[in-house]
Scaffold this motif. Structure first.
Motif, PDB file in Angstrom:
ATOM      1  N   ALA A  58      21.882 -34.325  28.959  1.00  0.00           N
ATOM      2  CA  ALA A  58      22.529 -34.544  30.257  1.00  0.00           C
ATOM      3  C   ALA A  58      21.703 -35.464  31.158  1.00  0.00           C
ATOM      4  N   GLY A  59      20.401 -35.353  31.103  1.00  0.00           N
ATOM      5  CA  GLY A  59      19.538 -36.208  31.917  1.00  0.00           C
ATOM      6  C   GLY A  59      19.573 -37.666  31.507  1.00  0.00           C
ATOM      7  N   TYR A  60      20.179 -37.957  30.358  1.00  0.00           N
ATOM      8  CA  TYR A  60      20.282 -39.320  29.863  1.00  0.00           C
ATOM      9  C   TYR A  60      21.703 -39.864  29.956  1.00  0.00           C
ATOM     10  N   GLY A  61      22.598 -39.100  30.577  1.00  0.00           N
ATOM     11  CA  GLY A  61      23.925 -39.639  30.840  1.00  0.00           C
ATOM     12  C   GLY A  61      25.096 -38.945  30.186  1.00  0.00           C
ATOM     13  N   ALA A  62      24.848 -38.026  29.258  1.00  0.00           N
ATOM     14  CA  ALA A  62      25.955 -37.296  28.635  1.00  0.00           C
ATOM     15  C   ALA A  62      25.461 -35.902  28.253  1.00  0.00           C
ATOM     16  N   ASP A  63      26.255 -34.910  28.548  1.00  0.00           N
ATOM     17  CA  ASP A  63      25.881 -33.535  28.238  1.00  0.00           C
ATOM     18  C   ASP A  63      26.149 -33.263  26.761  1.00  0.00           C
ATOM     19  N   VAL A  64      25.218 -33.713  25.930  1.00  0.00           N
ATOM     20  CA  VAL A  64      25.296 -33.503  24.488  1.00  0.00           C
ATOM     21  C   VAL A  64      24.308 -32.387  24.162  1.00  0.00           C
ATOM     22  N   PRO A  65      24.811 -31.183  23.874  1.00  0.00           N
ATOM     23  CA  PRO A  65      23.901 -30.079  23.572  1.00  0.00           C
ATOM     24  C   PRO A  65      23.259 -30.231  22.191  1.00  0.00           C
ATOM     25  N   VAL A  66      22.011 -29.796  22.083  1.00  0.00           N
ATOM     26  CA  VAL A  66      21.272 -29.844  20.828  1.00  0.00           C
ATOM     27  C   VAL A  66      20.491 -28.547  20.670  1.00  0.00           C
ATOM     28  N   ALA A  67      20.164 -28.222  19.418  1.00  0.00           N
ATOM     29  CA  ALA A  67      19.421 -26.998  19.143  1.00  0.00           C
ATOM     30  C   ALA A  67      18.412 -27.254  18.031  1.00  0.00           C
ATOM     31  N   LEU A  83      14.400 -33.607  21.949  1.00  0.00           N
ATOM     32  CA  LEU A  83      15.855 -33.764  21.976  1.00  0.00           C
ATOM     33  C   LEU A  83      16.339 -34.547  20.759  1.00  0.00           C
ATOM     34  N   VAL A  84      15.657 -35.631  20.442  1.00  0.00           N
ATOM     35  CA  VAL A  84      16.055 -36.467  19.303  1.00  0.00           C
ATOM     36  C   VAL A  84      15.888 -35.695  17.999  1.00  0.00           C
ATOM     37  N   THR A  85      14.791 -34.957  17.861  1.00  0.00           N
ATOM     38  CA  THR A  85      14.580 -34.129  16.669  1.00  0.00           C
ATOM     39  C   THR A  85      15.721 -33.130  16.509  1.00  0.00           C
ATOM     40  N   ALA A  86      16.049 -32.426  17.586  1.00  0.00           N
ATOM     41  CA  ALA A  86      17.113 -31.414  17.538  1.00  0.00           C
ATOM     42  C   ALA A  86      18.474 -32.056  17.263  1.00  0.00           C
ATOM     43  N   TRP A  87      18.726 -33.214  17.863  1.00  0.00           N
ATOM     44  CA  TRP A  87      20.005 -33.897  17.638  1.00  0.00           C
ATOM     45  C   TRP A  87      20.153 -34.277  16.165  1.00  0.00           C
TER      46      TRP A  87
END
Length: 174
Positions: A58-67, A83-87
């Motif tokens: 979300a802080g980068y422009g889109a609320d893309v959830p990751v886990a 975030l990138v690892t989780a994505w």
């Protein structure tokens, strides 16, 4: 893999079509990892993001959830490398379990090498295979139109780094 948020198609906007080859390469790198990952990258402070963590772009422009894993439930602000690892884990290996180690950009060479040795020792004592995903960016000053301005010396440095990574040349990387 790069840490650029543009890896996430929802954040790439109209550039997504231009990034097809990059997406394929990044997904191939992630797909080659075993079911347990440690993503490593940099941030302002040293931090471990565990497998129970969820976050969002979300802080980068889109609320893309990751886990970090299928069982993740602890929501927190995650550094970009985590975030990138989780994505990527969610894209290529949804059953995998990941964590992220963020190392401060201020580490000197000796301290960085010590962190690498500590991580190697930690991986060596685990009974299951552990993949390491390096989430890092190269030089951003390679061309006159680069956002950081052009530094002609950065081209040779980047070429040297690329060669060392491709060859697994530990001495050159150190």
């Amino acid at each position: 893999i790069p840490s650029a948020p543009v890896l996430v198609p929802a954040l790439a906007g109209t550039a997504a079509a231009e990034l097809t080859d990059l997406y394929a390469a990044v997904r191939a790198a992630g797909a080659a990892l075993p079911q347990r990952w440690i993503g490593i990258g940099t941030d302002r402070a040293e931090l471990t993001v565990g497998p129970d963590t969820v976050g969002t772009f979300a802080g980068y422009g889109a609320d893309v959830p990751v886990a970090m894993s299928p069982r993740a439930h602890l929501a927190t602000a995650m550094p970009l490398c985590a975030l990138v690892t989780a994505w990527l884990r969610g894209q290529v290996a949804p059953a995998a379990v990941a964590e992220s180690r963020c190392y401060p950009t201020s580490l000197d060479q000796s301290s960085a090498l010590a962190r690498g040795r500590e991580l190697r020792a930690e991986i060596d004592v685990r009974s299951e295979p552990v993949g390491v995903l390096v989430v890092a960016d190269g030089a951003n000053t390679l061309t006159p139109s680069a956002p950081g301005g052009h530094d002609p010396d950065s081209v040779a440095v980047q070429d040297s780094l690329d060669g060392a990574l491709a060859a697994g040349d530990v001495a050159a990387l150190a």
